[in-house]
Design an enzyme around this catalytic site. Structure first.
Site, mmCIF file in Angstrom:
data_model
loop_
_atom_site.group_PDB
_atom_site.id
_atom_site.type_symbol
_atom_site.label_atom_id
_atom_site.label_comp_id
_atom_site.label_asym_id
_atom_site.label_seq_id
_atom_site.Cartn_x
_atom_site.Cartn_y
_atom_site.Cartn_z
ATOM 1 N N LYS A 202 0.863 -1.198 0.000
ATOM 2 C CA LYS A 202 0.000 0.000 0.000
ATOM 3 C C LYS A 202 0.888 1.233 0.000
ATOM 4 O O LYS A 202 1.863 1.306 0.747
ATOM 5 C CB LYS A 202 -0.868 -0.038 1.257
ATOM 6 C CG LYS A 202 -1.616 1.236 1.567
ATOM 7 C CD LYS A 202 -2.808 0.948 2.440
ATOM 8 C CE LYS A 202 -2.815 1.699 3.727
ATOM 9 N NZ LYS A 202 -4.071 1.513 4.458
HETATM 10 C C1 R5P Z 1 -2.013 4.123 7.878
HETATM 11 O O1 R5P Z 1 -1.167 4.335 8.672
HETATM 12 C C2 R5P Z 1 -3.392 4.060 8.341
HETATM 13 O O2 R5P Z 1 -3.395 3.075 9.240
HETATM 14 C C3 R5P Z 1 -4.404 3.865 7.234
HETATM 15 O O3 R5P Z 1 -4.650 2.516 6.971
HETATM 16 C C4 R5P Z 1 -3.998 4.526 5.961
HETATM 17 O O4 R5P Z 1 -3.469 5.791 6.228
HETATM 18 C C5 R5P Z 1 -5.130 4.615 4.954
HETATM 19 O O5 R5P Z 1 -6.066 5.477 5.378
HETATM 20 P P1 R5P Z 1 -6.235 6.909 4.740
HETATM 21 O O6 R5P Z 1 -6.883 6.685 3.414
HETATM 22 O O7 R5P Z 1 -7.122 7.636 5.707
HETATM 23 O O8 R5P Z 1 -4.876 7.548 4.590
#
Ligand code: R5P
Length: 298
Positions: A202
């Site tokens: 990711k």
């Molecule tokens: C990452 O550290 C967080 O735990 C989230 O999973 C990640 O940031 C994705 O969420 P967002 O789309 O709010 O950035």
């Protein structure tokens, strides 16, 4: 015991060779059946993409805006999600076990926002992920961060544990304090995750050179959403990420902090799975938003 099968005529189709079909997901052809099957629950085999909903923020931020009551605000979104990315605490306490939606569990943690965030450790056993019928676990990797090596070691240990049970690992690239968020950084961070065994990665979207990040990473990349943007900007970012090679999104705040999370997640699904143009997805968002009022039960 069934009675003996004495039929004279049987259908063996001797002239039709058994077909071997290639597994649809990038870099995943050599995995065992269980791991491929779990990946095929996270990524839709028809589109090759996923819309994961990230609601794990509480593991270091506490009750983040939009996640104060996951039972009331997030559980209604679960049917629109390809995979829920959450902690085991939230899964057990508020997500109904009758759900058909797979989960990917946050498996690293330790420091809160009050401390050095890269000082994470593995936060759950792989055995518990199996017990919770998970289709993957996610771990933060702080390339360039103070505890870079420790966080990479967390990931490689989870990859080993995952191979023992057929469970894939999502390497989550966290931006180190002194690193610039650009394609060069994300090529480095995502490639390290994949080389060291993560089956999916990711990362954030960057407007310049994102296609080089996806091209140089040998496993699927899902885009994290980042801070809340106007809906059209978030839809455009998701559209571009997928057009530039991402295998979907793992979005949080841009969905659950939207005026209408249930409309937004459906609009994101169209962009990711059907390549709907952002302006049309925004129209869909507005229509669904006007039709839907999320119930809050007393
Ligand atoms: C990452 O550290 C967080 O735990 C989230 O999973 C990640 O940031 C994705 O969420 P967002 O789309 O709010 O950035």
């Amino acid at each position: 015991m069934p009675e003996a099968d004495n039929a004279e005529e049987k259908s063996y189709f001797e002239d039709i060779p058994q077909r071997n079909s290639a597994f649809f997901l990038k870099g995943a052809g050599a995995y065992d059946w269980g791991m491929q099957n779990r990946l095929a629950r996270v990524f839709n085999p028809d589109s090759g993409k996923t819309v994961m909903l990230a609601v794990d923020h509480g593991y270091f931020m506490g009750p983040t805006s939009g996640l104060e009551r996951i039972d009331l605000k997030i559980v209604p979104l679960v049917p629109y999600t390809d995979a829920l990315f959450c902690t085991r605490g939230i899964l057990r306490s508020v997500v109904p076990a009758a759900t058909r939606t797979p989960n990917v569990l946050r498996a690293s943690g330790g420091p809160s926002i009050l401390k050095e965030l890269s000082n994470e450790q593995i936060a759950m056993d792989m055995e518990d992920a199996v017990r919770l019928n998970s289709c993957g676990v996610g771990v933060q990797v702080f390339v360039g961060g103070e505890f870079e090596t420790q966080s990479i070691n967390n990931m490689t240990r989870l990859v080993d544990a995952g191979y023992r049970v057929g469970l894939p690992v999502l390497g989550v690239t966290a931006v180190g304090k002194d690193m610039v968020r650009d394609a060069k950084y994300f090529r480095l961070a995502t490639r390290i995750c994949a080389e060291l065994g993560a089956q999916m990665v990711k990362t954030y979207y960057v407007p310049e050179g994102f296609e080089t990040v996806t091209a140089s990473c040998p496993v699927p990349i899902v885009m994290a959403g980042g801070k809340k943007l106007p809906e059209i900007d978030a839809l455009t970012m998701a559209y571009r990420a997928v057009q530039e090679g991402a295998a979907g999104v793992d979005m949080g705040r841009n969905i659950f902090q939207s005026d209408s999370p249930v409309a937004m997640i459906q609009a994101v699904r169209k962009v990711v799975h059907e390549a709907m143009k952002p302006e049309h997805a925004l129209e869909l968002f507005r229509t669904l938003k006007s039709e839907f009022t999320q119930p809050v039960e007393a």
